[in-house]
Design a protein around this motif. Structure first.
Motif, mmCIF file in Angstrom:
data_model
loop_
_atom_site.group_PDB
_atom_site.id
_atom_site.type_symbol
_atom_site.label_atom_id
_atom_site.label_comp_id
_atom_site.label_asym_id
_atom_site.label_seq_id
_atom_site.Cartn_x
_atom_site.Cartn_y
_atom_site.Cartn_z
ATOM 1 N N ASN A 1 -0.667 13.831 7.171
ATOM 2 C CA ASN A 1 -1.086 13.355 5.668
ATOM 3 C C ASN A 1 -0.734 12.145 5.183
ATOM 4 O OD1 ASN A 1 -1.445 16.366 5.549
ATOM 5 N ND2 ASN A 1 0.675 16.546 5.152
ATOM 6 N N ARG A 2 -1.184 11.026 6.015
ATOM 7 C CA ARG A 2 -1.053 9.627 5.553
ATOM 8 C C ARG A 2 -2.311 8.922 5.846
ATOM 9 N NH1 ARG A 2 3.100 8.695 1.901
ATOM 10 N NH2 ARG A 2 4.766 10.028 2.478
ATOM 11 N N ASN A 3 -2.858 8.158 4.846
ATOM 12 C CA ASN A 3 -3.939 7.417 5.205
ATOM 13 C C ASN A 3 -3.727 6.020 5.551
ATOM 14 O OD1 ASN A 3 -6.072 9.279 4.279
ATOM 15 N ND2 ASN A 3 -4.872 8.955 2.128
ATOM 16 N N ILE A 4 -2.754 6.048 6.701
ATOM 17 C CA ILE A 4 -2.359 4.806 7.052
ATOM 18 C C ILE A 4 -2.307 4.943 8.770
ATOM 19 C CG2 ILE A 4 -0.244 3.412 7.564
ATOM 20 C CD1 ILE A 4 0.549 3.537 4.692
ATOM 21 N N SER A 5 -2.659 3.865 9.438
ATOM 22 C CA SER A 5 -2.814 3.691 10.921
ATOM 23 C C SER A 5 -1.488 2.909 11.477
ATOM 24 C CB SER A 5 -4.059 2.967 11.294
ATOM 25 O OG SER A 5 -4.223 2.850 12.654
ATOM 26 N N LEU A 6 -0.730 3.511 12.336
ATOM 27 C CA LEU A 6 0.330 2.846 12.680
ATOM 28 C C LEU A 6 0.385 3.007 14.351
ATOM 29 C CD1 LEU A 6 3.172 1.748 12.003
ATOM 30 C CD2 LEU A 6 4.184 4.233 12.072
ATOM 31 N N LEU B 1 9.362 2.607 4.072
ATOM 32 C CA LEU B 1 8.348 2.121 3.016
ATOM 33 C C LEU B 1 7.135 3.000 3.027
ATOM 34 C CD1 LEU B 1 9.037 -1.811 4.251
ATOM 35 C CD2 LEU B 1 9.698 -0.476 2.017
ATOM 36 N N ILE B 2 6.684 3.630 4.192
ATOM 37 C CA ILE B 2 5.629 4.325 4.346
ATOM 38 C C ILE B 2 5.400 5.764 3.233
ATOM 39 C CG2 ILE B 2 4.139 5.995 5.548
ATOM 40 C CD1 ILE B 2 4.576 3.912 7.940
ATOM 41 N N ASN B 3 6.974 6.249 3.255
ATOM 42 C CA ASN B 3 7.128 7.104 2.411
ATOM 43 C C ASN B 3 6.981 6.743 0.776
ATOM 44 O OD1 ASN B 3 7.209 9.179 4.340
ATOM 45 N ND2 ASN B 3 9.271 8.827 4.870
ATOM 46 N N LYS B 4 7.365 5.429 0.726
ATOM 47 C CA LYS B 4 7.366 5.159 -0.789
ATOM 48 C C LYS B 4 6.156 4.476 -1.140
ATOM 49 C CE LYS B 4 12.643 4.334 -0.528
ATOM 50 N NZ LYS B 4 13.577 3.256 -0.475
ATOM 51 N N ASN B 5 5.137 4.759 -0.208
ATOM 52 C CA ASN B 5 3.863 4.062 -0.460
ATOM 53 C C ASN B 5 3.733 2.590 -0.623
ATOM 54 O OD1 ASN B 5 2.423 6.433 -0.724
ATOM 55 N ND2 ASN B 5 3.517 6.926 -2.640
ATOM 56 N N TYR B 6 4.737 1.906 -0.015
ATOM 57 C CA TYR B 6 4.677 0.406 -0.093
ATOM 58 C C TYR B 6 3.518 -0.281 0.476
ATOM 59 C CZ TYR B 6 6.246 -4.471 1.546
ATOM 60 O OH TYR B 6 6.171 -5.743 1.507
ATOM 61 N N LYS C 1 -3.268 2.195 0.667
ATOM 62 C CA LYS C 1 -4.174 3.192 1.329
ATOM 63 C C LYS C 1 -4.899 2.488 2.732
ATOM 64 C CE LYS C 1 -7.416 6.749 0.689
ATOM 65 N NZ LYS C 1 -8.303 7.439 -0.540
ATOM 66 N N ASP C 2 -5.106 3.131 3.674
ATOM 67 C CA ASP C 2 -5.961 2.812 4.740
ATOM 68 C C ASP C 2 -5.464 1.556 5.462
ATOM 69 O OD1 ASP C 2 -7.813 4.647 4.207
ATOM 70 O OD2 ASP C 2 -8.826 3.763 2.946
ATOM 71 N N SER C 3 -4.230 0.948 5.163
ATOM 72 C CA SER C 3 -3.631 0.094 5.763
ATOM 73 C C SER C 3 -3.438 0.107 7.434
ATOM 74 C CB SER C 3 -1.925 -0.297 5.209
ATOM 75 O OG SER C 3 -2.236 -0.793 4.090
ATOM 76 N N LYS C 4 -3.561 -0.848 8.230
ATOM 77 C CA LYS C 4 -3.408 -0.646 9.506
ATOM 78 C C LYS C 4 -2.244 -1.577 9.979
ATOM 79 C CE LYS C 4 -8.352 -0.211 10.683
ATOM 80 N NZ LYS C 4 -8.777 -0.376 9.099
ATOM 81 N N ILE C 5 -1.266 -0.973 10.412
ATOM 82 C CA ILE C 5 0.243 -1.446 10.931
ATOM 83 C C ILE C 5 0.399 -1.498 12.321
ATOM 84 C CG2 ILE C 5 2.582 -1.388 10.206
ATOM 85 C CD1 ILE C 5 1.802 0.487 8.001
ATOM 86 N N LEU C 6 0.763 -2.873 12.926
ATOM 87 C CA LEU C 6 1.248 -2.887 14.172
ATOM 88 C C LEU C 6 2.638 -3.155 14.145
ATOM 89 C CD1 LEU C 6 0.528 -2.966 17.381
ATOM 90 C CD2 LEU C 6 -0.381 -5.485 17.125
ATOM 91 N N VAL C 7 3.384 -2.401 14.925
ATOM 92 C CA VAL C 7 4.915 -2.551 15.004
ATOM 93 C C VAL C 7 5.214 -3.091 16.275
ATOM 94 C CG1 VAL C 7 7.222 -1.631 15.068
ATOM 95 C CG2 VAL C 7 5.305 -0.807 13.641
#
Length: 300
Positions: free
Chosen positions: A12-17, A258-263, A266-272
């Motif tokens: 349920n997140r519009n984020i790519s991790l 930070l993802i849970n806090k909407n830092y 929307k639609d961010s692509k994150i590389l760890v």
């Protein structure tokens, strides 16, 4: 997507991790240590050095990586260790024991003396004792290390909006900053208390598209809480990716928080960047067991 970029499913997140599995680069020379040592060892060979001397704590990822790399590439290795308490108890410390098995010899400095380790007089005394050697600083960070870390990102990583990594001495994040693309933001998660790292990073980094997130050190370097250990264990159970308690565990906890806090928009692509360091789990579990506390379980 490169095979070493592993996707993390977020419900349920519009984020790519994704996590870049640098921990899988080499069985002993883990993650960013492999990158940091690459050009330093090449330089040592150019200078016809036979011996590598470096510094670190008793559980140091860097110490073990230098020992393993030295064995693999034919260097003698000397480790200057912070603190004297393990001088006669090397076999009781898993990191030092493995480093010794790879041929490293040790000299134990008092903590007071260790603070002066970069003093030219001390280096001269070490030279008189051990002969000619190539020095790699504590944590491995110097210009050649940063050059190696600039190779972590590849062309397939240009699609990411955020690049995240744990921060110890600042070398890895400096390399990531230097090789990042316009529009990318690099976020560092320090394992230590304090904001002093900014100055160190500015010595090596050539851009301003970065920031340090200093809220997830869990009390300071090598400090852990039950909340952090629970997170590491649950993350492994869910994603089958092991995290260490000193660096990557704290970073990943911070990113998920930070993802849970909407830092992240929307639609961010994150590389760890997974910088490795998993060898430290054994030592940490020894300490946790002695304290009768929850241990880290990231192995099937």
């Amino acid at each position: 997507m490169e095979s070493n970029n592993q996707k993390i499913n977020l419900e349920n997140r519009n984020i790519s991790l994704y996590i870049k599995r640098e921990d899988l680069l080499h069985p002993q020379i883990s993650g960013n240590k492999f990158r940091k040592l690459k050009y330093n060892l090449a330089q040592a060979k150019r200078e016809n050095k036979q011996t590598i001397l470096t510094f670190g704590g008793a559980f140091s990822n860097h110490i073990l990586a230098v020992a393993a790399a030295g064995k693999e590439q034919g260097f003698k290795t000397i480790g200057i260790i912070r603190g004297e308490e393990l001088r006669d108890k090397i076999s009781e410390n898993p990191t030092l024991r493995k480093a010794k098995d790879s041929g490293m010899v040790f000299e134990f400095f008092t903590r007071e003396m260790y603070r002066e380790k970069n003093n030219l007089k001390i280096l001269e005394e070490l030279g008189n004792k051990w002969g000619d050697f190539y020095v790699i600083p504590e944590g491995g960070t110097n210009e050649l290390a940063v050059k190696g870390c600039e190779e972590i990102l590849t062309t397939t990583d240009e699609k990411f909006d955020y690049i995240c990594c744990a921060v110890g001495t600042g070398g890895t994040i400096s390399g990531l900053i230097n090789c990042s693309k316009n529009g990318q933001q690099v976020l560092g998660f320090p394992a230590l208390k304090g904001d002093f790292l900014r100055e160190d990073i500015c010595r090596f980094a050539s851009k301003s598209n970065w920031d340090l997130i200093t809220d997830y050190h869990f009390g300071g370097y090598a400090k852990v809480t039950e909340e952090l250990i629970l997170f590491i264990n649950e993350f492994y159970q869910k994603h089958k990716i092991p995290l260490d308690p000193i660096y990557t565990g704290k970073m990943m906890f911070g990113i998920m928080d930070l993802i849970n806090k909407n830092y992240f928009p929307k639609d961010s692509k994150i590389l760890v960047i997974h910088t490795g360091g998993l060898q430290g789990i054994t030592g940490m579990n020894t300490i946790l067991k002695q304290k009768k506390q929850l241990q880290i379980n990231v192995y099937d």
